[in-house]
Design an enzyme around this catalytic site. Structure first.
Site, PDB file in Angstrom:
ATOM      1  N   ARG A  36      52.145  26.327  58.992  1.00 58.43           N
ATOM      2  CA  ARG A  36      52.048  27.314  60.397  1.00 58.43           C
ATOM      3  C   ARG A  36      52.398  26.847  61.740  1.00 58.43           C
ATOM      4  NH1 ARG A  36      47.400  29.684  57.607  1.00 58.43           N
ATOM      5  NH2 ARG A  36      48.819  32.036  56.272  1.00 58.43           N
ATOM      6  N   LYS A 199      44.787  42.426  40.416  1.00 59.04           N
ATOM      7  CA  LYS A 199      44.113  43.684  40.300  1.00 59.04           C
ATOM      8  C   LYS A 199      45.358  45.117  40.689  1.00 59.04           C
ATOM      9  CE  LYS A 199      39.546  44.045  41.054  1.00 59.04           C
ATOM     10  NZ  LYS A 199      38.607  44.683  41.676  1.00 59.04           N
ATOM     11  N   GLY A 352      51.004  34.418  50.721  1.00 53.95           N
ATOM     12  CA  GLY A 352      50.636  34.285  49.720  1.00 53.95           C
ATOM     13  C   GLY A 352      50.537  33.457  48.502  1.00 53.95           C
ATOM     14  N   GLY A 375      47.531  38.544  53.995  1.00 54.72           N
ATOM     15  CA  GLY A 375      47.115  40.336  53.952  1.00 54.72           C
ATOM     16  C   GLY A 375      48.353  40.770  54.704  1.00 54.72           C
TER      17      GLY A 375
HETATM   18  P1  AMP Z   1      45.991  37.992  43.552  1.00 57.21           P
HETATM   19  O1  AMP Z   1      44.755  37.683  44.077  1.00 57.21           O
HETATM   20  O2  AMP Z   1      45.718  39.586  43.437  1.00 57.21           O
HETATM   21  O3  AMP Z   1      46.687  38.598  44.732  1.00 57.21           O
HETATM   22  O4  AMP Z   1      46.571  37.692  42.437  1.00 57.21           O
HETATM   23  C1  AMP Z   1      46.950  36.021  42.059  1.00 57.21           C
HETATM   24  C2  AMP Z   1      46.172  36.030  41.135  1.00 57.21           C
HETATM   25  O5  AMP Z   1      46.527  36.707  39.597  1.00 57.21           O
HETATM   26  C3  AMP Z   1      47.068  34.403  40.689  1.00 57.21           C
HETATM   27  O6  AMP Z   1      45.824  33.135  40.931  1.00 57.21           O
HETATM   28  C4  AMP Z   1      46.984  34.307  39.797  1.00 57.21           C
HETATM   29  O7  AMP Z   1      46.624  32.786  38.665  1.00 57.21           O
HETATM   30  C5  AMP Z   1      46.444  36.071  38.536  1.00 57.21           C
HETATM   31  N1  AMP Z   1      47.426  35.971  37.619  1.00 57.21           N
HETATM   32  C6  AMP Z   1      48.868  36.312  37.426  1.00 57.21           C
HETATM   33  N2  AMP Z   1      48.848  37.007  36.230  1.00 57.21           N
HETATM   34  C7  AMP Z   1      47.211  37.016  35.916  1.00 57.21           C
HETATM   35  C8  AMP Z   1      46.872  36.837  34.421  1.00 57.21           C
HETATM   36  N3  AMP Z   1      47.862  37.569  33.586  1.00 57.21           N
HETATM   37  N4  AMP Z   1      45.770  36.696  34.108  1.00 57.21           N
HETATM   38  C9  AMP Z   1      45.034  36.494  35.003  1.00 57.21           C
HETATM   39  N5  AMP Z   1      45.151  36.392  36.161  1.00 57.21           N
HETATM   40  C10 AMP Z   1      46.904  35.997  36.673  1.00 57.21           C
END
Ligand code: AMP
Length: 395
Positions: A36, A199, A352, A375
């Site tokens: 950064r 999610k 991210g 973000g």
């Molecule tokens: P997010 O914070 O929503 O961007 O999600 C990122 C996180 O999703 C990472 O830490 C991944 O390890 C997790 N992730 C990816 N695939 C899966 C999965 N199939 N089941 C559970 N977590 C997951």
């Protein structure tokens, strides 16, 4: 189009430069990744060469409005001095803008650089309180924002100071805006979005906004299982967001109406436990065992997604395809990163986790743009206005 630092005369002027120096530190306060700081160098060097008197500000961590020296920018000042090969005057005051900072700013020579303390030492900063914005602004004649990572926040140092000073972007912010506006305004087709992460609900505004722009959406990560469930598949113990099943049905219907291909995994790597050493099997998505969870996309899906990425002219990627932090479930994310690296398309990664993954696999070379703001890039792609960009003067 927003004005940039090239559009204003900065010679001899005092420039308040907001950077994103929110770098990771280890327990002893040593910077573990200085990317950064490195990303801000082109703007700082330009200001030095132009003979500006530059006062740099940033936040670091979450000191929650108090002068907690654990979050002091002292290590950043040292690293910045090393990288510039010249002294960066660091004036540390608990109130951020105190008498010593005012004196130092006043005495600053043309071409020199000073750094003030973590702006989040002040509780007003995150409230965008005009009194602190005016204190910051009183140090300078021009505001240059180069902190894309915090551009989605309306804080004193990212947006509020623009109420008191002419405001333009630095080179990093300019580059980020160029790539992301390019995606939304005039992408070369076929345009593909690769979405992952945990999610679905978090990604719905993003999908909604992209449906009018993209030809194909490739879905991976934990969110895929809620979408699969919405299509009637049994997903075992995979991540399920019950509340988003209807949303998932609606968004898939919208995609169909808009002629956007929304591809879901056709196979998945499953395990009984959310652990790297949990024994895994790869199965088609209609055969997920009741006592197993999907933790990565399978090989058939990897091949399918790679083909789409290779045939695209523009690709944007946000969110890992699997639990890439665990080596045994990182192959899907690696395959996406490899395809992003190999394709001739313009490729943009929304910061991210996906940016971390590309770096982990050493595949950043072939990527057109890796954003410095997870973000901020997400909000940009959702079609939201970023306060740190909106506050800048138009050309
Ligand atoms: P997010 O914070 O929503 O961007 O999600 C990122 C996180 O999703 C990472 O830490 C991944 O390890 C997790 N992730 C990816 N695939 C899966 C999965 N199939 N089941 C559970 N977590 C997951």
């Amino acid at each position: 189009m927003k004005k940039t630092v090239r559009d204003v005369d900065v010679r001899d002027k005092r420039v308040f430069l907001r950077c994103d120096f929110n770098v990771p530190l280890d327990d002893s306060g040593v910077i573990t990744d200085d990317r950064r700081i490195v990303s801000a160098l082109p703007t700082i060097k330009y200001l030095m060469e132009q003979g500006a008197r530059t006062i740099v500000a940033s936040h670091l961590g979450r000191p929650k409005g108090v002068a907690d020296m654990k979050y002091s920018l002292a290590p950043v000042a040292n690293r910045l001095s090393e990288l510039l090969g010249t002294e960066v005057i660091f004036v540390s005051e608990p109130e951020v803008v105190g008498p010593a900072v005012k004196d130092a700013a006043e005495a600053l020579e043309p071409g020199s650089v000073m750094l003030i303390e973590n702006v989040r030492f002040r509780p007003e900063e995150t409230k965008n309180d005009p009194s602190f914005s005016s204190e910051l602004a009183s140090l300078a004649d021009i505001f240059v924002n180069d902190a894309f990572g915090t551009a989605h926040r309306a804080h004193c140092s990212t947006a509020g100071v623009a109420d008191f000073l002419p405001a333009v972007s630095g080179f990093l912010l300019e580059k980020e805006i160029r790539f992301f506006s390019g995606l939304l305004e005039d992408p070369e087709k076929p345009f593909t979005a690769v979405l992952g992460g945990s999610k679905v609900a978090d990604k719905i505004p993003l999908i909604e906004n992209l449906l009018d722009k993209v030809d194909t959406i490739l879905i991976g990560g934990g969110m895929a299982y809620t979408l699969l469930k919405a299509k009637g598949y049994e997903i075992g113990t995979s991540l399920l967001d019950e509340d988003s099943i209807q949303l998932s049905i609606d968004i898939m219907k919208k995609a169909e109406e808009k002629n956007v291909k929304m591809l879901l995994p056709v196979d998945t790597v499953c395990a009984k436990e959310f652990k790297n050493d949990s024994p895994s099997v790869c199965v088609d998505v209609d055969k997920i065992p009741a006592d197993m969870m999907g933790l990565d996309i399978g090989e058939k899906t990897q091949k399918l997604y790679r083909k789409v990425i290779m045939e695209s002219a523009t690709v944007v990627w946000n969110g890992p395809a699997g639990v890439f932090e665990m080596d045994n479930f990182a192959a899907g994310t690696k395959a996406i990163a490899q395809a992003m690296n190999d394709t001739k398309a313009v490729t943009v990664i929304g910061g991210g986790d996906s940016a971390a993954a590309v770096r982990k696999f050493g595949l950043e070379e072939g990527i057109s743009h890796i954003s410095t703001g997870g973000g901020a890039s997400l909000e940009f792609l959702e079609g939201k206005k970023l306060p740190g960009v909106e506050c800048l003067q138009d050309k």
